[in-house]
Write a protein that holds these residues in place. Structure first.
Motif, PDB file in Angstrom:
ATOM      1  N   LYS A 144       0.833  -1.202   0.000  1.00 21.66           N
ATOM      2  CA  LYS A 144       0.000   0.000   0.000  1.00 21.66           C
ATOM      3  C   LYS A 144       0.869   1.252   0.000  1.00 21.66           C
ATOM      4  CE  LYS A 144      -3.946   2.223   2.006  1.00 21.66           C
ATOM      5  NZ  LYS A 144      -5.125   2.085   2.797  1.00 21.66           N
ATOM      6  N   ALA A 145       1.975   1.218   0.745  1.00 27.08           N
ATOM      7  CA  ALA A 145       2.909   2.348   0.758  1.00 27.08           C
ATOM      8  C   ALA A 145       3.500   2.566  -0.633  1.00 27.08           C
ATOM      9  CB  ALA A 145       4.003   2.120   1.786  1.00 27.08           C
ATOM     10  N   SER A 146       3.799   1.472  -1.347  1.00 29.04           N
ATOM     11  CA  SER A 146       4.337   1.597  -2.706  1.00 29.04           C
ATOM     12  C   SER A 146       3.310   2.223  -3.643  1.00 29.04           C
ATOM     13  CB  SER A 146       4.732   0.230  -3.259  1.00 29.04           C
ATOM     14  OG  SER A 146       5.798  -0.310  -2.529  1.00 29.04           O
TER      15      SER A 146
ATOM     16  N   ARG B 132      -4.988   0.238 -10.775  1.00 28.32           N
ATOM     17  CA  ARG B 132      -4.439   0.697  -9.495  1.00 28.32           C
ATOM     18  C   ARG B 132      -5.517   0.683  -8.416  1.00 28.32           C
ATOM     19  NH1 ARG B 132       0.594   3.386  -9.638  1.00 28.32           N
ATOM     20  NH2 ARG B 132       0.353   4.463  -7.650  1.00 28.32           N
TER      21      ARG B 132
ATOM     22  N   ALA C 236       0.968   4.231  -2.747  1.00 22.70           N
ATOM     23  CA  ALA C 236       0.700   5.600  -2.309  1.00 22.70           C
ATOM     24  C   ALA C 236       1.711   6.593  -2.873  1.00 22.70           C
ATOM     25  CB  ALA C 236       0.692   5.670  -0.788  1.00 22.70           C
ATOM     26  N   THR C 237       2.879   6.122  -3.325  1.00 23.57           N
ATOM     27  CA  THR C 237       3.898   7.027  -3.871  1.00 23.57           C
ATOM     28  C   THR C 237       3.470   7.628  -5.194  1.00 23.57           C
ATOM     29  OG1 THR C 237       5.074   5.248  -5.014  1.00 23.57           O
ATOM     30  CG2 THR C 237       5.775   5.765  -2.744  1.00 23.57           C
ATOM     31  N   GLY C 238       2.591   6.987  -5.894  1.00 24.63           N
ATOM     32  CA  GLY C 238       2.119   7.486  -7.187  1.00 24.63           C
ATOM     33  C   GLY C 238       3.001   7.082  -8.349  1.00 24.63           C
ATOM     34  N   ARG C 239       4.053   6.345  -8.116  1.00 26.25           N
ATOM     35  CA  ARG C 239       4.912   5.886  -9.210  1.00 26.25           C
ATOM     36  C   ARG C 239       4.167   4.869 -10.066  1.00 26.25           C
ATOM     37  NH1 ARG C 239       9.807   3.398  -6.456  1.00 26.25           N
ATOM     38  NH2 ARG C 239       8.612   3.568  -4.570  1.00 26.25           N
TER      39      ARG C 239
END
Length: 178
Positions: free
Chosen positions: A135-137, A161, A139-142
């Protein structure tokens, strides 16, 4: 030599008498049951094929009385109930051994169940950690990639996504409960 044969004959007769003291009945599934104990009370008299002591007679009373039998037992004379109560209260060495083995088996089953619960809890904790990292990955938007069914890497669009974030959120909800 003659006494040896006589002893052998006596032993053979004793075994034959033990084999004669058997109950036979047909259980609720239609199978023939052989036992040295009387059948359960729910077996009708017509399904009892053989009992010790020759022709069919009344079955002996069991120690665990059904609610319907409780009223009959209450009306029975106290003198008849006393020997039955004394017999059920007596505990033999074999009963103690059986109880000890039963307690040991229950303890082993409880330990096995606890180990399985610990294993499941550990797997949930690992799933929670991985889901939070994923989820953190996201959340970065990459841009994120996945492998499709043909083994090709594809980039996730906004719908993909959103679906993946929803899946990760459900994993977090299920495995990260505190």
């Amino acid at each position: 030599m003659k006494s040896h044969k006589l002893l052998l004959l006596a032993v053979a007769c004793t075994w034959a008498m033990g084999a004669a003291a058997q109950w036979q009945w047909i259980d609720k599934d239609g199978r023939k049951v052989f036992s040295d104990r009387p059948p359960p009370q729910e077996i009708p008299e017509k399904n009892i094929l053989k009992q010790p002591g020759g022709p069919l007679a009344a079955r002996p009373a069991t120690t665990a009385a059904a609610p319907a039998d409780a009223a009959k037992a209450a009306s029975a004379p106290a003198a008849a109930a006393a020997p039955r109560a004394a017999a059920s209260a007596a505990v033999t060495g074999k009963d103690k051994e059986l109880e000890a083995k039963k307690a040991q088996a229950e303890a082993a089953e409880a330990a096995k169940k606890k180990a399985e619960e610990d294993k499941i809890a550990k797997a949930k904790a690992e799933n929670c950690t991985r889901a939070r990292a994923a989820k953190a990955s996201f959340a970065t938007g990459r841009p994120m990639t996945q492998t499709n069914a043909q083994g090709e890497r594809i980039f996730l669009d906004e719908a993909g996504r959103a679906a993946e974030v929803k899946r990760i959120d459900s994993i977090i909800a299920a495995d990260c409960a505190r």
